[in-house]
Write a protein that holds these residues in place. Sequence first.
Motif, short mmCIF file in Angstrom:
data_model
loop_
_atom_site.label_atom_id
_atom_site.label_comp_id
_atom_site.label_asym_id
_atom_site.label_seq_id
_atom_site.Cartn_x
_atom_site.Cartn_y
_atom_site.Cartn_z
N ASP A 123 0.97 -1.08 -0.40
CA ASP A 123 -0.12 -0.01 0.19
C ASP A 123 1.16 1.49 0.26
OD1 ASP A 123 -2.08 1.67 0.32
OD2 ASP A 123 -2.31 1.35 1.64
N THR A 124 1.05 1.50 -1.24
CA THR A 124 1.55 3.88 -1.84
C THR A 124 1.20 3.71 -2.66
OG1 THR A 124 2.66 2.65 -2.92
CG2 THR A 124 4.14 1.88 -1.58
N ASP A 125 1.65 4.91 -2.82
CA ASP A 125 1.14 6.27 -3.01
C ASP A 125 0.86 5.35 -5.37
OD1 ASP A 125 3.53 6.53 -3.35
OD2 ASP A 125 3.37 8.79 -3.72
N MET A 126 2.08 4.96 -5.70
CA MET A 126 2.28 3.83 -6.97
C MET A 126 0.98 2.84 -6.75
SD MET A 126 6.29 4.48 -6.90
CE MET A 126 6.56 3.26 -8.44
N ASN A 127 0.88 2.33 -5.69
CA ASN A 127 -0.25 1.10 -5.08
C ASN A 127 -0.86 1.16 -4.71
OD1 ASN A 127 -1.03 -1.45 -6.74
ND2 ASN A 127 0.42 -2.37 -5.52
N PRO A 128 -1.83 2.04 -4.24
CA PRO A 128 -2.79 2.43 -3.47
C PRO A 128 -3.57 0.51 -2.97
CG PRO A 128 -3.22 3.87 -5.19
CD PRO A 128 -2.72 3.31 -5.08
N ALA A 129 -4.04 0.51 -1.37
CA ALA A 129 -4.55 -0.50 -1.29
C ALA A 129 -6.56 -0.28 -2.02
CB ALA A 129 -4.95 -0.74 -0.06
N ASP A 130 -6.58 0.55 -2.65
CA ASP A 130 -7.78 1.46 -3.01
C ASP A 130 -8.23 1.35 -3.90
OD1 ASP A 130 -7.13 3.91 -2.75
OD2 ASP A 130 -8.58 4.30 -0.88
N GLY A 131 -6.66 1.03 -4.71
CA GLY A 131 -7.23 1.25 -5.94
C GLY A 131 -7.32 0.88 -7.10
N ASP A 132 -7.66 0.92 -8.74
CA ASP A 132 -9.04 0.30 -9.45
C ASP A 132 -8.31 -1.31 -9.56
OD1 ASP A 132 -9.75 2.56 -10.03
OD2 ASP A 132 -8.33 2.69 -12.14
N SER A 133 -6.75 -1.98 -9.27
CA SER A 133 -6.80 -3.42 -9.15
C SER A 133 -6.08 -4.07 -8.23
CB SER A 133 -5.97 -3.43 -10.06
OG SER A 133 -4.51 -2.64 -9.59
N ALA A 134 -6.40 -2.88 -7.18
CA ALA A 134 -6.64 -3.50 -5.80
C ALA A 134 -7.01 -5.48 -5.22
CB ALA A 134 -6.65 -2.68 -5.03
N GLU A 135 -8.26 -5.20 -6.01
CA GLU A 135 -9.37 -5.96 -5.18
C GLU A 135 -8.26 -7.38 -5.39
OE1 GLU A 135 -13.62 -7.79 -5.37
OE2 GLU A 135 -13.23 -6.15 -5.76
N VAL A 136 -8.77 -7.25 -7.30
CA VAL A 136 -6.87 -7.87 -7.48
C VAL A 136 -6.20 -8.73 -7.39
CG1 VAL A 136 -6.52 -8.92 -10.19
CG2 VAL A 136 -8.56 -7.91 -9.86
N GLN A 137 -5.48 -7.83 -7.11
CA GLN A 137 -3.83 -8.22 -6.01
C GLN A 137 -4.45 -9.20 -4.73
OE1 GLN A 137 -1.08 -5.15 -7.07
NE2 GLN A 137 -2.61 -3.50 -7.94
N ARG A 138 -5.10 -7.94 -4.21
CA ARG A 138 -5.56 -9.27 -2.90
C ARG A 138 -5.69 -10.42 -3.14
NH1 ARG A 138 -8.40 -5.47 -1.53
NH2 ARG A 138 -7.12 -3.55 -0.30
N ASP A 139 -7.03 -10.86 -4.01
CA ASP A 139 -7.38 -11.98 -3.86
C ASP A 139 -5.79 -12.66 -5.05
OD1 ASP A 139 -9.80 -11.08 -3.16
OD2 ASP A 139 -10.44 -10.89 -5.53
N LEU A 140 -4.82 -12.51 -4.89
CA LEU A 140 -4.05 -12.79 -5.82
C LEU A 140 -2.66 -13.83 -4.24
CD1 LEU A 140 -2.75 -11.74 -8.78
CD2 LEU A 140 -3.80 -13.99 -8.60
N THR A 141 -2.92 -12.99 -3.44
CA THR A 141 -2.21 -13.62 -2.04
C THR A 141 -2.36 -14.34 -1.15
OG1 THR A 141 -2.95 -12.16 -0.51
CG2 THR A 141 -1.21 -10.40 -1.56
N ALA A 142 -2.15 -15.36 -0.83
CA ALA A 142 -1.98 -16.53 0.67
C ALA A 142 -3.29 -15.43 1.69
CB ALA A 142 -1.37 -17.35 0.38
#
Length: 246
Positions: free
Chosen positions: A189-208
């Motif tokens: 979670d940074t300003d370059m890749n925020p945890a509320d960004g457009d692709s955040a849900e997809v990225q979150r789902d890829l983590t264990a």
Amino acid sequence: MSDLTGKVALVTGGSRGIGAAIARRLADEGAAVALTYVQAADGARQVVKRIEAAGGTAVAIQADLTRPNAAAEAVEQTVRELGRLDILVNNAGFLTYGPLAEVSAEELDRVLAVDVRSVFLAAQAAANHMTDGGRIISIGSCFNGRVPFPNFVLQATAKSALIGLTKGLARELGPRGITATIVDPGPIDTDMNPADGDSAEVQRDLTALGQYGEADDIANAVAYLAGPGGRYITGTALAVDGGYTA
């Protein structure tokens, strides 16, 4: 805790995000810290002020790492101002994505200049000053182990180059007691890749773990590798990615 009292560290790209967290954490462990920035002078000053307010020592160095000489110059300035160099953290880099067909030669050169060439040249310069116990730590990417999306060819190419570079450094510098490692962040979670960004849900789902990490998670790993606990770890990468590459 990693006791870094008496050590000097250089963190490239240390004015915000992961780089700022690393600079602060190394300072908290007792290291004097130099950090580079390109344009974010205010951010760099804030990091320096935070470190100094806690009783530490820090300096900010303006360095455009797209210039061939900038990385080595930052190393030399660190040594001039802080007296030595024990820890080099190559954090500066671009988060780049887009279709392969749209990647221009100019963009390719710019990304490789910062993500690969500056790392090589900074390590080359740092090796002239480091003694037994020196650390070269580069910030890679979870794309070094898995590329689940299209449009990340350039990002994966640039960060994967660090693997060969780090293994080569480990072999060449190991006899001098200098280690070389990579930390591969997952979604942070940074300003370059925020945890509320457009692709955040997809990225979150890829983590264990099903969640984003924080910049301090990467800083904690870097502090461990920079300290006594990292003395026998070299030529390898540590994934701090919430199980993204599991």
